[in-house]
Scaffold this motif. Structure first.
Motif, mmCIF file in Angstrom:
data_model
loop_
_atom_site.group_PDB
_atom_site.id
_atom_site.type_symbol
_atom_site.label_atom_id
_atom_site.label_comp_id
_atom_site.label_asym_id
_atom_site.label_seq_id
_atom_site.Cartn_x
_atom_site.Cartn_y
_atom_site.Cartn_z
ATOM 1 N N PHE A 252 0.858 -1.188 0.000
ATOM 2 C CA PHE A 252 0.000 0.000 0.000
ATOM 3 C C PHE A 252 0.891 1.233 0.000
ATOM 4 N N MET A 253 0.519 2.227 -0.793
ATOM 5 C CA MET A 253 1.270 3.495 -0.794
ATOM 6 C C MET A 253 0.303 4.625 -0.497
ATOM 7 N N GLY A 254 0.708 5.519 0.410
ATOM 8 C CA GLY A 254 -0.189 6.617 0.737
ATOM 9 C C GLY A 254 0.546 7.846 1.204
ATOM 10 N N VAL A 255 -0.159 8.983 1.166
ATOM 11 C CA VAL A 255 0.339 10.195 1.813
ATOM 12 C C VAL A 255 -0.071 10.081 3.279
ATOM 13 N N PRO A 256 0.568 10.829 4.198
ATOM 14 C CA PRO A 256 0.261 10.665 5.625
ATOM 15 C C PRO A 256 -1.235 10.772 5.963
ATOM 16 N N THR A 257 -1.966 11.662 5.284
ATOM 17 C CA THR A 257 -3.402 11.812 5.584
ATOM 18 C C THR A 257 -4.148 10.477 5.438
ATOM 19 N N LEU A 258 -3.737 9.657 4.485
ATOM 20 C CA LEU A 258 -4.412 8.366 4.288
ATOM 21 C C LEU A 258 -4.203 7.473 5.516
ATOM 22 N N TYR A 259 -2.986 7.514 6.073
ATOM 23 C CA TYR A 259 -2.708 6.706 7.269
ATOM 24 C C TYR A 259 -3.492 7.233 8.471
ATOM 25 N N VAL A 260 -3.529 8.562 8.592
ATOM 26 C CA VAL A 260 -4.264 9.180 9.712
ATOM 27 C C VAL A 260 -5.740 8.771 9.642
ATOM 28 N N ARG A 261 -6.292 8.810 8.456
ATOM 29 C CA ARG A 261 -7.721 8.483 8.302
ATOM 30 C C ARG A 261 -7.988 6.996 8.550
ATOM 31 N N MET A 262 -7.052 6.132 8.155
ATOM 32 C CA MET A 262 -7.269 4.691 8.414
ATOM 33 C C MET A 262 -7.147 4.395 9.900
ATOM 34 N N LEU A 263 -6.241 5.140 10.573
ATOM 35 C CA LEU A 263 -6.089 4.925 12.023
ATOM 36 C C LEU A 263 -7.363 5.289 12.782
ATOM 37 N N ALA A 264 -8.172 6.149 12.192
ATOM 38 C CA ALA A 264 -9.416 6.550 12.864
ATOM 39 C C ALA A 264 -10.498 5.470 12.747
ATOM 40 N N GLU A 265 -10.208 4.394 12.031
ATOM 41 C CA GLU A 265 -11.191 3.319 11.824
ATOM 42 C C GLU A 265 -10.905 2.138 12.754
ATOM 43 N N ALA A 266 -11.947 1.675 13.470
ATOM 44 C CA ALA A 266 -11.770 0.538 14.381
ATOM 45 C C ALA A 266 -11.352 -0.714 13.603
ATOM 46 N N ALA A 267 -11.735 -0.767 12.317
ATOM 47 C CA ALA A 267 -11.436 -1.969 11.517
ATOM 48 C C ALA A 267 -9.948 -2.133 11.232
#
Ligand code: MCA
Ligand code: AMP
Length: 512
Positions: A252-267
């Protein structure tokens, strides 16, 4: 096959069995499966269409469309036909697009059909010969015309130093500059990354980035194609949906915002990430906190790397050992890349000292489109490119970016140049002057903020200014907050002290 043509190198890496799945869409109304043969035939048909237009060699093909697999094919077809790809952010509005078309003089413009009216008016006025449409539902005149073309095509001969793409990066003075990247620049970088990031047979890439910038267009796509890897293709990033597909993927490749947003998901759990081999971050600084939280929640250590439109990728944390990946650093210069830290007078600085980062290598662009003077300014006498980033190299060789000498805000991985926004604000009725800054933002990394000074007697309204800006420029560039102030802080020389404004508004979004 033309050896110098990047398409030929990517095509040579296709698997022998062309009937395997190359790309699978994840967020179309029904999933679509594109085989390697589909990519081969689709790019041949579009390349034949372009060749049939009898364009001058190395014509620019400007593309402002929504993300789709057909848009990917269009990119590959432009390479295949030996023309020059010019990707444009689909958030750009008329004044932005007008500049790019006037500057690059593309022979062909491809746009979404919803924009055809204004885009074609602009393009024809500026001398473009052909305007096609392409939508993300496999419709549009480009595909209609390409469907009538033969499905075999011999890649056009190109030398490795021939131009393959022009990627516009905004300029500090507000004028965008087109970074000229050759077939050789792009291929050299892609080959190095294939080795460095340990691509293995069977890897599956989740592609959830836009394809009008270097990260999604070159780094991700070339990586997957060179490794004959299947891509799970998202038209837009949606954290829940991406997490749901992680178990089928490995990269998976992402900009930091993508990681921040995924971290906000319980899944987002270790279980969801069990099949993953590598998470890569770049385009903007990854906060240590995000790096650490990701380690804890997913069990994976993000590999952070650093690059630019002018250079593609420059440094990377090590793939192996995983313990060598240091949060807060961008790792080591890639093989073949020279990276040094110099002071303002171009004198080398000792290990550990902070200065301007300069680079060279086979991946570094040849210059800015039709801007020889700007190009000369950005290269040192001995041929190193001044990145405008400020950093240091420690004793072990790790590079850390500590800031930027260029006045640039990176919001969610998109670059916003204060000078450009200030230019638009200063033109508005009642505005005497303005200063645009970036301050920490929990989602976007940096959030754009403007401080605007009214002309004597004028009453300004922040909301009205925002609305007026959004009528003219891509919305991601619009300040998330505008403050009206009687004056801007200045030093004894009369220069606006942006540092003081940044300090003043430091906690603006944190508090929100
Ligand atoms: C969207 N909006 C933003 C941003 N994105 N505002 C500030 N910064 C942003 N990055 C605004 C829109 O204008 C809109 O405003 C509202 O947010 C919702 O828009 P939407 O499209 O729904 O947003 P989103 O889907 O949530 O997009 C956020 C995103 C996206 C997924 C983080 O920005 C993104 O894909 N960023 C990645 C950029 C990237 O690929 N960069 C690589 C550059 P309104 O409601 O007012 O209309 S390559 C590079 O930098 C170098 C070479 C490198 O090293 O890689
Ligand atoms: P662009 O003009 O879109 O190519 O953006 C390139 C700029 O993004 C670089 O000059 C850096 O300022 C920034 N950048 C890219 N990757 C990183 C990273 N990993 N950490 C910090 N900044 C980065």
């Amino acid at each position: 096959m033309s050896k110098g043509n990047l398409f030929s190198a990517l095509r040579a890496a296709f698997p022998e069995d062309l009937d395997g799945i190359a790309v699978e869409t994840a967020d179309t109304p029904t999933p679509l499966h594109y085989t390697w043969r589909d990519l081969e035939r689709g790019t041949a048909m579009i390349a034949n269409l372009l060749q049939g237009l009898a364009l001058p060699p190395m014509s620019r093909i400007a593309v402002q469309v929504d993300k789709s697999v057909e848009a990917l094919m269009l990119y590959l077809a432009v390479l295949r036909a030996g023309h020059v790809y010019l990707p444009l952010n689909n958030a750009y509005q008329a004044s932005e697009i007008e500049y790019f078309i006037a500057d690059a003089e593309p022979a062909v413009v491809v746009c979404a059909s919803r924009g055809f009216g204004w885009v074609s008016t602009l393009a024809f006025k500026l001398g473009t010969r052909h305007v096609f449409t392409l939508d993300d539902d496999r419709s549009g005149t480009l595909l209609g015309r390409a469907a009538l073309q033969p499905d075999v095509h011999e890649p056009v001969h190109r030398r490795s130093d021939d131009l393959a793409a022009i990627v516009y990066t905004s300029g500090t003075t507000g004028r965008s500059k087109g970074a000229m990247l050759s077939h050789g620049n792009l291929l050299a970088n892609a080959l190095v990354l294939k080795d460095c990031w340990g691509w293995v047979p069977g890897d599956v890439l989740i592609h959830a980035l836009p394809i009008f910038h270097v990260h999604g267009l070159f780094v991700a796509i070339h990586g997957a194609l060179l490794n004959a890897s299947r891509m799970i293709w998202f038209g837009r990033f949606e954290p829940k949906a991406v997490i749901a597909r992680l178990p089928e993927a490995s990269v998976f490749m992402g900009v930091p915002t993508l990681y921040v947003r995924m971290l906000a998901e319980a899944a987002l759990t270790r279980e969801a990430c069990r099949g993953m081999r590598l998470f890569i971050s770049g385009s903007a600084p990854l906060l240590l906190d995000t790096f650490a939280q990701w380690q804890q929640r997913s069990g994976h250590t993000i590999l952070e790397r650093y690059g630019m439109s002018e250079t593609v990728m420059l440094t990377s944390n090590p793939y192996s050992p995983v313990s060598g990946r240091r949060g807060g650093t961008v790792g080591f210069p890639l093989p073949g890349v020279g990276l040094r830290v110099h002071d303002d007078q171009d004198r080398p600085l000792p290990t550990g000292e902070i200065g301007g980062i300069q680079v060279r290598g086979p991946n570094v662009f040849s210059g800015y489109w039709r801007m020889p003077e700007k190009t000369a300014e950005e290269f040192t006498e001995d041929g190193w490119f001044r990145t405008g980033d400020v950093g240091q190299i420690d004793a072990a060789g790790y590079v850390t970016i500590v800031g930027r000498s260029k006045d640039l805000v990176i919001s969610g991985g998109y670059n916003v140049y204060p000078a450009e926004i200030e230019g638009y604000l200063n033109e508005m009725p009642g505005v005497a002057e303005s200063a645009v800054i970036g301050v920490p933002h929990p989602d976007f990394g940096e959030g754009v903020v403007a401080v605007v000074v009214p002309r004597p007697g004028a009453a300004l309204d922040a909301e009205a200014l925002t609305a007026a800006l959004k009528g003219r420029i891509a919305h991601f560039k619009a300040p998330k907050a505008i403050f009206i102030a009687p004056e801007l802080p200045r030093n004894a020389m009369g220069k606006v002290q942006k540092n003081r404004l940044r300090e003043q508004h430091q906690a603006l979004f944190a508090a929100a």
